[in-house]
Design a protein around this motif. Structure first.
Motif, short mmCIF file in Angstrom:
data_model
loop_
_atom_site.label_atom_id
_atom_site.label_comp_id
_atom_site.label_asym_id
_atom_site.label_seq_id
_atom_site.Cartn_x
_atom_site.Cartn_y
_atom_site.Cartn_z
N ASN A 1 0.80 -1.23 0.00
CA ASN A 1 0.00 0.00 0.00
C ASN A 1 0.83 1.28 0.00
OD1 ASN A 1 0.94 -0.06 2.63
ND2 ASN A 1 -1.05 0.17 3.60
N VAL A 2 2.17 1.17 0.00
CA VAL A 2 2.99 2.39 -0.11
C VAL A 2 3.07 2.88 -1.55
CG1 VAL A 2 4.40 1.80 1.90
CG2 VAL A 2 5.19 1.17 -0.39
N LEU A 3 2.65 2.04 -2.49
CA LEU A 3 2.72 2.39 -3.90
C LEU A 3 1.36 2.81 -4.43
CD1 LEU A 3 4.96 -0.47 -5.34
CD2 LEU A 3 5.68 1.75 -4.44
N ARG A 4 1.38 3.70 -5.42
CA ARG A 4 0.17 4.04 -6.14
C ARG A 4 -0.35 2.78 -6.81
NH1 ARG A 4 0.84 7.96 -11.11
NH2 ARG A 4 2.61 8.52 -9.79
N ALA A 5 -1.64 2.51 -6.68
CA ALA A 5 -2.24 1.25 -7.14
C ALA A 5 -1.86 0.95 -8.59
CB ALA A 5 -3.75 1.30 -7.00
N GLY A 6 -1.33 -0.25 -8.80
CA GLY A 6 -1.01 -0.68 -10.15
C GLY A 6 0.27 -0.11 -10.73
N THR A 7 1.06 0.60 -9.90
CA THR A 7 2.30 1.21 -10.39
C THR A 7 3.45 0.87 -9.46
OG1 THR A 7 2.28 3.31 -9.15
CG2 THR A 7 0.86 3.16 -11.11
N GLU A 8 4.65 1.36 -9.82
CA GLU A 8 5.84 1.22 -8.98
C GLU A 8 6.19 2.52 -8.27
OE1 GLU A 8 9.33 -0.39 -10.74
OE2 GLU A 8 8.55 -2.44 -10.74
#
Length: 443
Positions: A398-405
């Motif tokens: 959950n530290v990443l933007r959904a679906g991205t790096e």
């Protein structure tokens, strides 16, 4: 004026593909009905016969379509909503977006208050942005459940908290939705000295009166970043404050369960962890209806961990770690004690498994922000730099933007790996994946 909606792509072999509809075509009408958004489109394409009008190269084309009832046409649009998102018209005293520093990506400053996103993505709406037409469409299309940011059932106080003179009157829309059979879930962002104590009790009781139309209510603590200059003064909740909130909520849970067989109102995990109280058992969460709002996530995580640990001990996964495996886990301060305990229990079962856990202080937003989901790449890199990290580093998904790096500050996983000179992976927020990632059996 009728809205038009550009076709992005056409699913191969679909009805639209067979008819020769092309990317770039614009949908104008269905059976002479103008299309406002995705809900209009889905509603008017439900029937087994329809007339679709589109625009291609300045010329209108009309297609008579016979199909199976509920069969999809196979069109994908440039904008999944088929409309612009609706901005929030409130000026909430606790809004986290107002506490964001300058210079971040534009999407992080967008405040939505769109009833359609409530149905599609589970977003919470305040009802202040909901017109009579919007209410009619929710009822007509049965867009249920609707998630409502209530915060207080005191109309005067709600106007103050939302910074909107119509915020109190908008509570009347709860009656309209309930009378139409629309299910609702709610949340209260708790602010110390504002909507806690007697005000919290009042709000819970009023919303409980709406049961079963109003299915569940979560109470979450206000998030306070260090960027609050010029904003309404709010104080963080102390451990004693959190215990008081849990006491109120558990009292209403007992009352609701006796009357309705549901616990109805739930405190987010932060209240229990910050108060130093044991988490409730799974059966107190009624199937976890507010899991995405941080309610019961830790209980679910713990139970899944225990189940998966038992399974991996029985299937010999620990014995299969033939050479030294040393990994590092990243955590926010809130969950650190639980993650630390998990790591110890795993390593105690295998002499070849070494797990270090680092709690990352949120220097970016301030030390009052202790959840992992608001950690930035730069804070993680700065606090792990020059540490012995082992073979791999795992950061919460959950530290990443959904679906991205991308992290919140637009640092990427690859950039973090380069900076730390170690492979960095994400770890899913469930106990099953946690165990398997730590053991390396998920690769």
């Amino acid at each position: 004026m009728n809205k038009t909606h550009v076709v992005k792509s056409v699913n191969k072999g679909s009805i639209a593909d067979q008819l020769g509809i092309l990317p770039g075509d614009e949908i104008l009408r269905i059976d002479d009905n103008p299309i406002e958004d995705i809900f209009d489109y889905q509603f008017f394409t439900l029937s087994d016969y329809l007339v679709l009008t589109l625009l291609r190269d300045g010329e209108e084309w009309e297609y008579e379509i016979e199909k199976g009832e509920n069969e999809d046409l196979g069109l994908v649009f440039e904008n999944g909503m088929m409309d612009n998102y609706r901005r929030c018209s409130n000026n909430c005293i606790f809004c986290f977006i107002d506490q964001m520093p300058k210079g971040m990506r534009d999407t992080l400053y967008f405040k939505d208050d769109d009833s359609r996103l409530s149905f599609l993505q589970g977003n919470y709406i305040t009802l202040t942005n909901l017109s009579e037409k919007d209410l009619d469409r929710i009822i007509r299309y049965n867009l249920s459940p609707v998630n409502v940011s209530v915060h207080t059932m005191n109309p005067e106080l709600r106007c103050k908290m939302l910074g909107n003179r119509f915020a109190g009157k908008s509570l009347e829309k709860l009656d309209v939705l309930a009378n139409a059979g629309i299910e609702m879930n709610g949340q209260i962002v708790l602010c110390k000295g504002i909507n806690d104590g007697k005000e919290l009790e009042f709000s819970i009781q009023k919303l409980l009166d709406y049961y079963p139309s109003f299915k569940s209510l979560s109470v979450v603590p206000v998030g306070l970043s260090k960027f609050r200059d010029g904003l309404f003064h709010l104080e963080p909740l102390s451990a004693e404050d959190c215990r008081d909130v849990v006491g109120i909520i558990e009292r209403f849970q007992d009352e609701a369960y006796k009357k309705h067989g549901t616990h109805f109102v739930f405190a987010s995990d932060e209240f229990y962890l910050n108060a130093g109280l044991p988490l409730p058992s799974a059966d107190r969460y009624d199937g976890f209806p507010q899991l995405d709002n941080g309610v019961g996530m830790m209980r679910s995580f713990i139970d899944e961990f225990d189940e998966q640990l038992k399974k991996r001990k029985e299937d010999g996964s620990f014995e299969k770690i033939g050479q030294k495996r040393h990994i590092t886990l990243v955590s926010g301060y809130l969950a650190y004690p639980v993650i630390k305990d998990f790591a110890k229990r795993l390593s105690d079962n295998c002499s070849n498994l070494e797990i270090d856990v680092f709690a990352i202080k949120n220097d970016f937003f301030g030390e009052n922000i202790t959840v992992s989901g608001l950690l930035t790449g730069r804070d993680i890199i700065a606090q792990l730099k020059d540490k012995k990290l082992g073979n791999e580093v795992y950061v919460p998904e959950n530290v990443l933007r959904a679906g991205t790096e991308y992290f919140l500050d637009d640092i990427t996983l690859s950039e973090m790996s380069d900076s730390l000179q170690v492979r960095v992976f994400t770890i899913k927020s469930n106990g099953y994946s946690f165990v398997d990632s730590c053991l390396g059996v998920d690769k």
